[in-house]
Design an enzyme around this catalytic site. Structure first.
Site, PDB file in Angstrom:
ATOM      1  CG  ASP A  84     -68.708 -27.149 -30.700  1.00  0.00           C
ATOM      2  OD1 ASP A  84     -68.291 -27.252 -31.832  1.00  0.00           O
ATOM      3  OD2 ASP A  84     -68.195 -27.349 -29.628  1.00  0.00           O
ATOM      4  CG  ASN A 130     -63.259 -30.072 -25.806  1.00  0.00           C
ATOM      5  OD1 ASN A 130     -63.812 -29.425 -26.911  1.00  0.00           O
ATOM      6  ND2 ASN A 130     -63.968 -29.471 -24.819  1.00  0.00           N
ATOM      7  CG  HIS A 168     -63.078 -29.376 -31.493  1.00  0.00           C
ATOM      8  ND1 HIS A 168     -64.343 -29.315 -31.936  1.00  0.00           N
ATOM      9  CD2 HIS A 168     -63.147 -29.072 -30.356  1.00  0.00           C
ATOM     10  CE1 HIS A 168     -65.303 -28.898 -30.843  1.00  0.00           C
ATOM     11  NE2 HIS A 168     -64.485 -28.758 -29.880  1.00  0.00           N
ATOM     12  CG  HIS A 208     -62.766 -22.555 -26.382  1.00  0.00           C
ATOM     13  ND1 HIS A 208     -62.553 -23.306 -25.146  1.00  0.00           N
ATOM     14  CD2 HIS A 208     -64.286 -22.716 -26.569  1.00  0.00           C
ATOM     15  CE1 HIS A 208     -63.725 -24.048 -24.804  1.00  0.00           C
ATOM     16  NE2 HIS A 208     -64.706 -23.458 -25.731  1.00  0.00           N
ATOM     17  CG  HIS A 227     -70.380 -23.666 -27.556  1.00  0.00           C
ATOM     18  ND1 HIS A 227     -70.652 -24.027 -26.483  1.00  0.00           N
ATOM     19  CD2 HIS A 227     -69.605 -24.528 -28.258  1.00  0.00           C
ATOM     20  CE1 HIS A 227     -70.159 -25.166 -26.293  1.00  0.00           C
ATOM     21  NE2 HIS A 227     -69.473 -25.457 -27.308  1.00  0.00           N
TER      22      HIS A 227
HETATM   23 FE   LIG Z   1     -64.987 -28.315 -27.911  1.00  0.00          FE
END
Ligand SMILES: [Fe+2]
Length: 385
Positions: free
Chosen positions: A104, A164, A248, A258, A289
Site C-alpha cells: 500500500d 484492489n 493483498h 477490512h 493500513h
Molecule cells: Fe488494498
C-alpha cells in the site's frame, strides 16, 4: 532521450527483467556488464503499450538479461548506449538474504519516508503485497509512481502482486480490470508455470516465494488454486527451506478496517488447508493500513505448524492509517501498531530468520517489533526435510 521508470524484477534462475518506458520509439535492448561503462553483453526484448480511455501509455520495454552471477553488481543502459547508466546488485546464491516488505505504498511524503528507510536497509529483494500507485484510473499517476520508485527499483528487484487499487475497470467503456498493472508490472508468471501475471512464484537464495492474487479467481476450481497446488508440489525444502506466501487482503486481521472481507476470509477458507499442509512459514499481506503480526496460526487457533501472518500495509498511501483495532486483542494477535513503515525479513540460514518492523518516525535501525522465526522445514514436529 528520456529513459524513465526503470525497474528490475527477478525472472527465473539467474535472470533479471529490466523494464522501462520511453515517450517515443526506442529499441528494446539492454547493454550490460560488471564494470561501469563497459557493456560486454546485450539482450533484446519486447515493447508494448496500452490505451485507457483517452490515455495512451509510452512505450513500455521489457528485456530479460542473463545468466547473471549472484551477489554481483551490474551496470546497464536501456535502449541505446548513450542513455544514462543504471546499476543493480543481484541477490546472493544462498543465505543470508534480506527482504524488504511494504504494501500500500502510494506516492505521498510518507511514501518517500518509507522508501528512504528501505533504501538504507541494505535489502536484496523488495516484496510489495499490492496497492502500488493509487492511480485509481488516473493513468499519469502510474507514470509518477514509476518515477518515484525508480531510484530503488532500478537497483534491486521489486516483486509485486496486485491489490484492489490495481483494478481499473470503467463501466461499459473499459471492462478489463488490470490493464495498466499488467502492462507495466510484468512479473515472472510464465517462468513459474502460471497462466496469469496476477499470481506466480519465484525462488531466490533458499526461499520459495508464492505471490497470490487476491483479486482474481481463487476458488477450488480456479486456475489459481490449481496452479498453487502444482507450484507447492514442486517445492523442495532441502533446496528452499523457507516457504513464503504473499497476498493483498489479509487472511487474519484484527483491525476494524477490512474486517471479514471476502478476498481475505473467503480466500482463507479455500486455501488455508493447502498452505498449512505445505508448512508455509510466513504469509505477508497488505490492504490494512497498519502493522499487525500474528503468532503461528491455523483455523483461528495458535498452531506451531501454521504460518506466521503479517500485515504490512502501511507504506504511506494517501488514504491514511487504519487506527482502530478490535478490542480485546485476540490471543493470536501478537503485535499491532497503526503507524507507517516497512518490514525487514532477514533470513540468516536454512533454519533461522529475523523479522523486524520499522516505523518511519523511528531512528535508523530501531525496530518496534522484532521476532526470531525458525523454518518449519527444520521443525521435526511439523516437517521432515
Ligand atoms: Fe488494498
Amino acid at each position: 532521450m528520456l529513459i524513465i521508470q526503470v525497474r528490475i524484477s527477478l525472472s527465473g534462475t539467474n535472470h533479471m527483467r529490466i523494464t522501462w518506458t520511453t515517450s517515443f520509439p526506442t529499441p528494446a535492448t539492454v547493454f550490460y556488464g560488471t564494470s561501469p561503462g563497459n557493456y560486454t553483453f546485450s539482450a533484446k526484448g519486447s515493447t508494448n503499450m496500452y490505451h485507457y480511455l483517452k490515455y495512451t501509455s509510452g512505450e513500455i520495454h521489457d528485456v530479460v538479461i542473463g545468466p547473471l552471477n549472484q551477489n554481483t553488481s551490474y551496470y546497464y543502459r536501456c535502449g541505446i548506449k548513450s542513455s544514462p547508466e543504471f546499476s543493480f546488485k543481484t541477490p546472493p546464491a544462498r543465505f543470508p538474504i534480506k527482504f524488504a516488505v511494504a504494501g500500500d505504498l502510494g506516492q505521498t511524503a510518507r511514501t518517500s519516508s518509507t522508501l528512504e528507510n528501505i533504501a538504507k536497509s541494505n535489502y536484496d529483494v523488495l516484496i510489495l503485497p499490492g496497492d502500488l500507485s493509487y492511480a485509481d484510473m488516473r493513468q499519469k499517476k502510474w507514470d509518477t509512481f514509476g518515477l518515484l520508485v525508480q531510484p530503488l527499483a532500478s537497483k534491486r528487484p521489486w516483486m509485486v502482486t496486485q491489490g484492489n487499487h490495481e483494478i481499473e475497470k470503467f463501466p461499459k467503456i473499459h471492462r478489463s480490470r488490470f490493464t495498466s498493472y499488467n502492462a507495466r508490472w510484468l512479473m515472472p508468471y510464465e517462468e513459474s508455470g502460471s497462466p496469469s501475471n496476477l499470481f506466480y512464484s519465484f525462488e531466490v537464495a533458499g526461499v520459495h516465494v508464492i505471490m497470490l492474487g487476491s483479486y482474481t479467481e481463487f476458488g477450488a476450481g480456479s486456475d489459481q488454486y490449481r496452479w498453487l497446488k502444482a507450484d507447492l508440489g514442486k517445492v523442495d525444502r532441502r533446496r528452499t527451506p523457507w516457504l513464503v506466501v504473499v497476498v493483498h487482503a489479509p487472511w487474519y486481521n484484527s483491525n476494524v478496517a477490512h474486517q471479514g472481507e471476502y478476498e481475505g476470509v473467503g480466500m482463507r477458507s479455500v486455501m488455508e488447508d493447502v498452505l498449512y499442509g505445505a508448512r508455509v512459514d510466513v504469509v505477508f499481506a497488505g490492504h490494512v493500513h497498519a502493522y499487525e503480526r500474528f503468532v503461528r496460526v491455523y483455523k483461528d487457533k495458535a498452531n506451531n505448524c501454521g504460518p506466521v501472518y503479517i500485515t504490512a500495509g502501511a507504506g504511506g498511501n494517501r488514504e491514511g492509517l487504519a487506527l482502530r483495532f478490535l478490542d480485546p486483542q485476540p490471543k493470536i494477535s501478537a503485535f499491532r501498531d497503526p503507524t507507517f513503515g516497512h518490514g525487514q525479513f532477514s533470513i540468516l540460514n536454512a533454519t533461522l530468520a529475523l523479522w523486524t518492523w520499522h516505523r518511519n518516525n523511528d531512528k535508523d535501525g530501531v525496530a518496534s517489533d522484532k521476532v526470531w522465526l525458525r523454518s518449519l522445514a527444520y521443525d521435526p514436529a511439523c516437517y521432515n526435510v
